[in-house]
Motif scaffolding. Structure first.
Motif, PDB file in Angstrom:
ATOM      1  N   LEU A 106      41.791  39.125  86.666  1.00 53.65           N
ATOM      2  CA  LEU A 106      40.837  38.652  85.838  1.00 53.65           C
ATOM      3  C   LEU A 106      40.078  37.354  86.349  1.00 53.65           C
ATOM      4  CD1 LEU A 106      42.174  39.273  82.089  1.00 53.65           C
ATOM      5  CD2 LEU A 106      40.325  40.433  83.339  1.00 53.65           C
ATOM      6  N   ARG A 107      40.901  36.479  86.898  1.00 52.97           N
ATOM      7  CA  ARG A 107      40.583  35.300  87.455  1.00 52.97           C
ATOM      8  C   ARG A 107      39.672  35.565  88.637  1.00 52.97           C
ATOM      9  NH1 ARG A 107      45.702  33.104  86.855  1.00 52.97           N
ATOM     10  NH2 ARG A 107      46.401  34.271  88.865  1.00 52.97           N
TER      11      ARG A 107
ATOM     12  N   ARG B 249      36.363  36.900  87.156  1.00 51.59           N
ATOM     13  CA  ARG B 249      35.574  35.665  86.641  1.00 51.59           C
ATOM     14  C   ARG B 249      34.751  34.786  87.520  1.00 51.59           C
ATOM     15  NH1 ARG B 249      39.534  34.301  83.556  1.00 51.59           N
ATOM     16  NH2 ARG B 249      40.310  32.517  84.630  1.00 51.59           N
ATOM     17  N   SER B 250      35.427  34.852  88.722  1.00 48.98           N
ATOM     18  CA  SER B 250      34.892  33.543  89.774  1.00 48.98           C
ATOM     19  C   SER B 250      33.937  34.411  90.745  1.00 48.98           C
ATOM     20  CB  SER B 250      36.140  33.066  90.513  1.00 48.98           C
ATOM     21  OG  SER B 250      36.872  32.268  89.485  1.00 48.98           O
TER      22      SER B 250
ATOM     23  N   HIS C  10      29.653  39.856  89.475  1.00 46.79           N
ATOM     24  CA  HIS C  10      28.718  39.615  88.266  1.00 46.79           C
ATOM     25  C   HIS C  10      27.601  40.495  88.516  1.00 46.79           C
ATOM     26  CE1 HIS C  10      31.231  35.771  87.358  1.00 46.79           C
ATOM     27  NE2 HIS C  10      31.853  36.620  87.461  1.00 46.79           N
TER      28      HIS C  10
ATOM     29  N   SER D 186      39.576  45.207  90.549  1.00 44.95           N
ATOM     30  CA  SER D 186      38.200  45.035  90.311  1.00 44.95           C
ATOM     31  C   SER D 186      37.358  46.371  90.125  1.00 44.95           C
ATOM     32  CB  SER D 186      37.888  44.025  91.476  1.00 44.95           C
ATOM     33  OG  SER D 186      38.220  42.984  91.428  1.00 44.95           O
TER      34      SER D 186
ATOM     35  N   ARG E  66      39.113  32.382  92.990  1.00 46.74           N
ATOM     36  CA  ARG E  66      39.033  34.012  93.154  1.00 46.74           C
ATOM     37  C   ARG E  66      40.542  34.538  93.571  1.00 46.74           C
ATOM     38  NH1 ARG E  66      34.101  33.602  95.636  1.00 46.74           N
ATOM     39  NH2 ARG E  66      35.372  33.782  97.751  1.00 46.74           N
TER      40      ARG E  66
ATOM     41  N   TYR F 107      43.740  28.541  88.851  1.00 46.83           N
ATOM     42  CA  TYR F 107      43.534  28.643  87.341  1.00 46.83           C
ATOM     43  C   TYR F 107      42.676  27.060  87.063  1.00 46.83           C
ATOM     44  CZ  TYR F 107      47.685  26.428  85.924  1.00 46.83           C
ATOM     45  OH  TYR F 107      48.765  25.300  85.709  1.00 46.83           O
TER      46      TYR F 107
END
Length: 531
Positions: free
Chosen positions: A220-221, A224-225, A230, A353, A462, A466
């Motif tokens: 997830l990290r 998100r990065s 995205h 991913s 990535r 955190y």
């Protein structure tokens, strides 16, 4: 030229020369044919039990919603469990669900509720299985054949899509639902037998192997990065949300608009698969003329034209031709989006991913199916298809400006970070860990340094951080301290393995502004506990 073409064809099918891959590939094709046979029976049977478009669309939603819910956990499980045993267990669960559908149909006890429930179970199996099948490919072929094996897997799915629906429609029309579900049950025998025959090499012990929740958070990290990921996810969500209308309503299109039978519905789905196979062979030519954004726009326009034409209730033979076009457009979008996602992902997080990509894909299909089914209740099937077609073209043109990444970065691990120095051995579960990097920067380079450092910060996040920040020394404004937190010592050691050659180039962009006589000083600070 002919010799080059022959060489290309030989290369494309080269993975099939490797026995384990060939056996599992063939078994997977048979298993997928059985799945399409089952899905045709369920999709058509629900139209006998209820004429409501929302009920029909609910079957599509029930098959995709579990993938939306479970794809990410499944991606994690594929990395930490024995993949062969995991796949066998999933196949047995799916076979049991099909046996229940067979029994209910044979006894006349089948209902919309039971169809939705067991379709949901099938979706759970698909959610757990998809990332695992993708993850085992490098185990079955040589490194040089991995891309070819992935392409053959896509081809196998479309071969199954071309055969399974037509076979399912014919079986359903000739012998009824119970026999149709029975064929699906038999297909699992081939898949389980192939998996039992495969003698998978036991994985080597690794002290830094990830555990479920840690791997889940790391995936997830990363997602998100990663701005590149995205963009892929947004483009996928938009395309599939609008194009899901034709899949959700196709059983009613076949029956109500086109006056077809179960056999004709199977032919329509078979035409989609045949069109996808044709589209797969056209893709190399299309790639020479269009970039990935052009391919996505072409796919959107093709799918929209098909939906608009179907809304006019054309003759059945015209509808079959239209579904061929839909299949070509569908495979163009799928391969473009999946290939782009693959190109921007490093190996260590690829399964997780891709599972996030599957989550977005199936979430868009689920939400779209429910929405278009509800809209069709109010506006009718034809009007709904036309609205979806217009929406898909408008969205395709608008999001064409949001360019897909080229995926040209070298994501192979660089392994250039030295092992951290410690006074005593550090327990792997100790944390959190604060890492600091001290730079000396001249005033003239301040702005450029901070810009480069903020670009590099995405890599830190990535690969496991955190929290990240940069501070300057109040007593000496030339001293900058970059800091970031990692949840455990083991996770930081994994960061050393994860940093890629492309990330190393970004790091070098930062370090060239450092003016100290020594390299930037790195400290590893551990959370202190009472002794």
């Amino acid at each position: 030229m002919a010799g080059a073409a022959d060489t290309a064809r030989a290369g494309a099918f080269a993975p099939l020369r490797q026995k384990v891959f060939a056996v599992l590939w063939a078994a997977t094709v048979i298993g997928n044919i059985g799945t399409f046979v089952r899905d045709v029976a369920s999709s058509w049977l629900v139209t006998d039990l209820s004429a409501a478009p929302a009920a029909v669309a609910l079957i599509q939603a029930a098959s995709t919603f579990p993938i939306f819910l479970l794809a990410i956990p499944a991606g994690v499980l594929s990395d930490i469990l024995d993949r062969r045993k995991f796949l066998i267990a999933i196949q047995l669960i799916l076979a049991s669900a099909s046996l229940c559908l067979l029994a209910l149909s044979a006894t006349g006890l089948q209902t919309v509720t039971s169809l939705v429930a067991f379709t949901f179970v099938g979706g759970i199996g698909a959610a757990l299985m998809a990332p695992t099948w993708q993850a085992i490919v490098p185990e079955l072929v040589t490194r040089a054949d991995v891309k070819g094996a992935i392409a053959l897997n896509s081809l196998g799915i479309n071969i199954s899509r071309a055969i399974g629906p037509a076979l399912g429609g014919a079986l359903l029309a000739s012998f009824g639902a119970a026999v149709t579900y029975g064929v699906d049950v038999i297909s699992y025998v081939f898949v389980v037998s192939a998996l039992l025959w495969w003698r998978r090499k036991a994985a080597d012990e690794d002290a830094l192997s990830e555990r479920f929740f840690g791997a889940f958070r790391a995936g997830l990290r990363y997602a998100r990065s990663s701005r590149e990921l995205h963009v892929v996810l947004v483009r996928a969500a938009v395309f599939f949300a609008f194009s899901s209308a034709v899949w959700a309503l196709l059983p009613l299109v076949a029956r109500n608009l086109l006056g077809g039978t179960a056999g004709f519905y199977g032919i329509l789905l078979g035409a989609v698969g045949a069109g996808a196979i044709g589209g797969a062979f056209l893709m190399p030519l299309l790639r020479t003329r269009l970039d990935v954004d052009g391919l996505m726009l072409l796919a959107a326009i093709a799918a929209a034209l098909v939906m608009a034409a179907l809304s006019l209730a054309p003759p059945q033979w015209v509808a079959v031709l239209l579904l061929l076009v839909l299949g070509a457009g569908w495979i163009t979008a799928l391969t473009t989006l999946n290939g782009t996602a693959q190109s921007v992902l490093p190996n260590w997080v690829r399964g997780r991913s891709l599972a996030i990509y599957l989550t977005v894909f199936n979430g868009a299909m689920t939400a779209g199916s429910l929405a278009w089914g509800t809209i069709a209740e109010a506006l009718g099937i034809a009007t709904t298809l036309l609205v979806a077609a217009i929406g898909l073209v408008v969205a395709g043109l608008l999001f064409h400006r949001l360019r897909l990444p080229k995926g040209e970065a070298d994501l192979v691990p660089s392994n250039h970070w030295p092992e951290p120095l410690t006074a005593d051995p550090v327990d792997h579960d100790r944390g959190p860990v604060l890492i600091t990097v001290e730079y000396r920067i001249e005033d003239a380079d301040r702005a450029a340094f901070l810009d480069a450092l903020h670009r590099f910060s995405a890599e830190r996040r990535r690969d496991g951080a955190y929290g990240w920040g940069v501070t300057e020394d109040a007593a000496d404004p030339k001293i900058f301290l970059e800091w970031f937190f990692v949840e455990s010592w083991a996770e930081h050691l994994r960061q050393h393995r994860r940093i890629s050659k492309a990330d190393a180039d970004l790091q070098e962009d930062v370090r060239r502004y450092h003016k100290g006589e020594e390299p930037p000083r790195v400290r590893h600070l551990l959370a202190a506990g009472r002794h």
